[in-house]
Design a protein around this motif. Structure first.
Motif, short mmCIF file in Angstrom:
data_model
loop_
_atom_site.label_atom_id
_atom_site.label_comp_id
_atom_site.label_asym_id
_atom_site.label_seq_id
_atom_site.Cartn_x
_atom_site.Cartn_y
_atom_site.Cartn_z
N PRO A 86 -5.68 -7.50 7.18
CA PRO A 86 -4.24 -7.58 7.01
C PRO A 86 -3.48 -7.20 8.27
CG PRO A 86 -5.21 -5.88 5.57
CD PRO A 86 -6.27 -6.35 6.50
N PHE B 72 -0.26 -5.20 9.15
CA PHE B 72 0.57 -4.20 8.49
C PHE B 72 1.94 -4.09 9.11
CE2 PHE B 72 -2.26 -2.02 5.58
CZ PHE B 72 -3.51 -2.34 6.05
N GLY B 73 2.93 -3.78 8.29
CA GLY B 73 4.22 -3.35 8.80
C GLY B 73 4.12 -1.89 9.21
N ARG B 74 5.21 -1.33 9.72
CA ARG B 74 5.19 0.05 10.19
C ARG B 74 5.36 1.06 9.07
NH1 ARG B 74 8.81 1.11 15.30
NH2 ARG B 74 7.80 3.13 15.00
N LEU C 165 -4.10 0.86 -2.38
CA LEU C 165 -3.55 -0.44 -2.72
C LEU C 165 -2.78 -0.34 -4.04
CD1 LEU C 165 -3.35 -3.51 -2.24
CD2 LEU C 165 -5.48 -3.76 -3.55
N PHE D 144 -9.37 1.57 1.05
CA PHE D 144 -9.27 2.49 2.17
C PHE D 144 -9.84 3.86 1.85
CE2 PHE D 144 -6.76 0.34 5.40
CZ PHE D 144 -6.35 -0.78 4.72
N GLY D 145 -10.42 4.45 2.88
CA GLY D 145 -10.84 5.84 2.77
C GLY D 145 -9.65 6.76 2.95
N PRO D 146 -9.86 8.06 2.72
CA PRO D 146 -8.76 9.02 2.79
C PRO D 146 -8.37 9.40 4.22
CG PRO D 146 -10.78 10.12 2.19
CD PRO D 146 -11.10 8.67 2.23
N GLY D 147 -9.17 8.96 5.20
CA GLY D 147 -8.82 9.27 6.58
C GLY D 147 -9.50 10.52 7.11
N GLY E 194 -1.16 12.83 4.85
CA GLY E 194 -2.52 13.23 5.18
C GLY E 194 -3.59 12.47 4.43
N ALA E 195 -3.25 11.35 3.83
CA ALA E 195 -4.23 10.61 3.04
C ALA E 195 -4.34 9.18 3.52
CB ALA E 195 -3.82 10.64 1.56
N GLY E 196 -5.34 8.48 3.02
CA GLY E 196 -5.52 7.09 3.36
C GLY E 196 -4.56 6.21 2.57
N LEU E 197 -4.80 4.92 2.63
CA LEU E 197 -3.91 3.98 1.96
C LEU E 197 -4.45 3.63 0.58
CD1 LEU E 197 -2.99 3.65 4.94
CD2 LEU E 197 -2.47 1.29 4.37
N TYR F 90 -0.75 -6.55 -5.16
CA TYR F 90 -0.75 -7.65 -4.21
C TYR F 90 -0.28 -8.89 -4.94
CZ TYR F 90 -5.09 -9.07 -6.47
OH TYR F 90 -6.02 -9.45 -7.40
N PHE G 285 3.48 0.63 2.81
CA PHE G 285 3.18 -0.38 3.81
C PHE G 285 3.11 -1.76 3.17
CE2 PHE G 285 2.23 2.01 7.61
CZ PHE G 285 1.86 3.26 7.15
N PHE H 134 -5.47 10.03 13.61
CA PHE H 134 -5.94 9.90 12.23
C PHE H 134 -6.74 8.61 12.17
CE2 PHE H 134 -5.97 11.39 8.07
CZ PHE H 134 -5.51 10.48 7.13
N GLN I 236 0.85 5.38 1.04
CA GLN I 236 0.14 6.42 1.77
C GLN I 236 0.86 7.74 1.58
OE1 GLN I 236 0.03 6.29 6.11
NE2 GLN I 236 -2.03 7.16 6.11
N GLN J 248 3.41 5.87 12.65
CA GLN J 248 3.11 4.51 13.10
C GLN J 248 2.26 3.80 12.04
OE1 GLN J 248 3.82 3.02 16.19
NE2 GLN J 248 5.08 4.78 16.77
N SER J 249 2.18 2.51 12.22
CA SER J 249 1.34 1.75 11.31
C SER J 249 -0.13 1.87 11.72
CB SER J 249 1.77 0.29 11.32
OG SER J 249 1.10 -0.42 10.31
N ILE K 52 -8.87 5.95 9.98
CA ILE K 52 -9.03 5.50 8.60
C ILE K 52 -10.00 4.32 8.57
CG2 ILE K 52 -7.85 4.55 6.57
CD1 ILE K 52 -5.26 5.75 7.56
N GLN L 90 -9.29 -4.93 0.41
CA GLN L 90 -9.80 -3.81 1.20
C GLN L 90 -9.48 -2.51 0.47
OE1 GLN L 90 -9.18 -3.36 5.39
NE2 GLN L 90 -8.66 -5.53 5.60
N TYR M 137 0.84 -1.18 0.00
CA TYR M 137 0.00 0.00 0.00
C TYR M 137 0.88 1.24 0.00
CZ TYR M 137 -4.10 -2.77 1.38
OH TYR M 137 -5.12 -3.68 1.43
#
Lengths: 111, 115
Positions: free
Chosen positions: A99, A101-103, A45, B106-109, A40-43, A48, A88, B91, A37, B42-43, B93, B104, A35
């Motif tokens: 899932p 997730f890693g850091r 994809l 994801f939304g923008p948060g 300020g945004a989501g993830l 995979y 990620f 944050f 990121q 962080q994750s 999400i 999955q 993923y």
């Protein structure tokens, strides 16, 4: 419990290839994900790979899976400044859709 | 396709008030949605799994009375942070699992700041 490890930072020059590495511990992993990121945004994809595959290529992205070593990598060819983001690694196993997730690896692309 | 939206994208509220965050799958149906929390650098930490028409499943350590989740339709889940405190600033999400698939989206948060 299951663990996904990634290095935290990677810095590359624009135009070079980036390789982001990930290791995981769950031998029953079925799907492995990458993923992206942006700040300020989501993830998002990116790609995979199913655990019975060794490699998957999608335009500038190449995913390599070494199931024996539980090692996953994401190669970005011709890295651009727009590729700067946190990447990620994640895995699912045992029929779970959730899932682990890693850091995240922060990729910095400089001119 | 497979777009997930969140509303609001950011919110500032006073300590003690409640805040509702919406998560919508815009072009697909999602029987299952997930709520995550992410701290700086962080994750993602999974808070709860939200199933349409039934009670949410909370992860260990997440207070279900503080983080109320409602999944009333196949395209909408809401997270309400009740009696918010500054330590709830984070944050948030959401993600949605397509009913017919395994990916999955994801939304923008939503950035929540509690003062």
């Amino acid at each position: 419990g299951e663990d996904v490890e990634q290095s935290l930072f990677l810095s590359v020059r624009e135009g070079d290839s980036s390789v982001i590495n990930c290791t995981y511990t769950d031998s029953s992993s079925t799907y492995l994900y990458w993923y992206k990121q942006e700040p300020g945004a989501g993830l998002q994809l990116l790609t995979y790979i199913f655990s019975n595959m060794d490699m998957k290529q999608d335009q500038r992205l190449t995913v390599l899976l070494n199931k024996k070593d539980k090692h996953l990598s994401l190669r970005i060819a011709d890295t651009q400044t727009g590729d700067s983001a946190i990447y990620f690694c994640a895995e699912t196993s045992g029929g779970s859709y959730i899932p682990t997730f890693g850091r995240g690896t922060s990729l910095i692309v400089h001119p | 396709g497979a777009v997930v939206s969140q509303h609001p994208s950011w919110v500032i509220c006073k300590s003690g008030t409640s805040v509702k965050i919406e998560c919508r799958s815009l072009d697909f149906q999602a029987t299952t949605m997930f709520w995550y929390r992410q701290f700086p650098k962080q994750s993602l930490m999974l808070m709860a799994t939200s199933n349409e028409g039934s009670k949410a499943t909370y992860e260990q350590g997440v207070e279900k009375d503080k983080f109320l989740i409602n999944h009333a339709s196949l395209t909408l889940s809401t997270l309400t942070v009740t009696s918010a405190h500054p330590e709830d600033s984070s944050f948030y999400i959401c993600s949605a699992l397509r009913t017919s698939g395994y990916e999955q989206y994801f939304g923008p948060g939503t950035r929540l700041t509690v003062t």
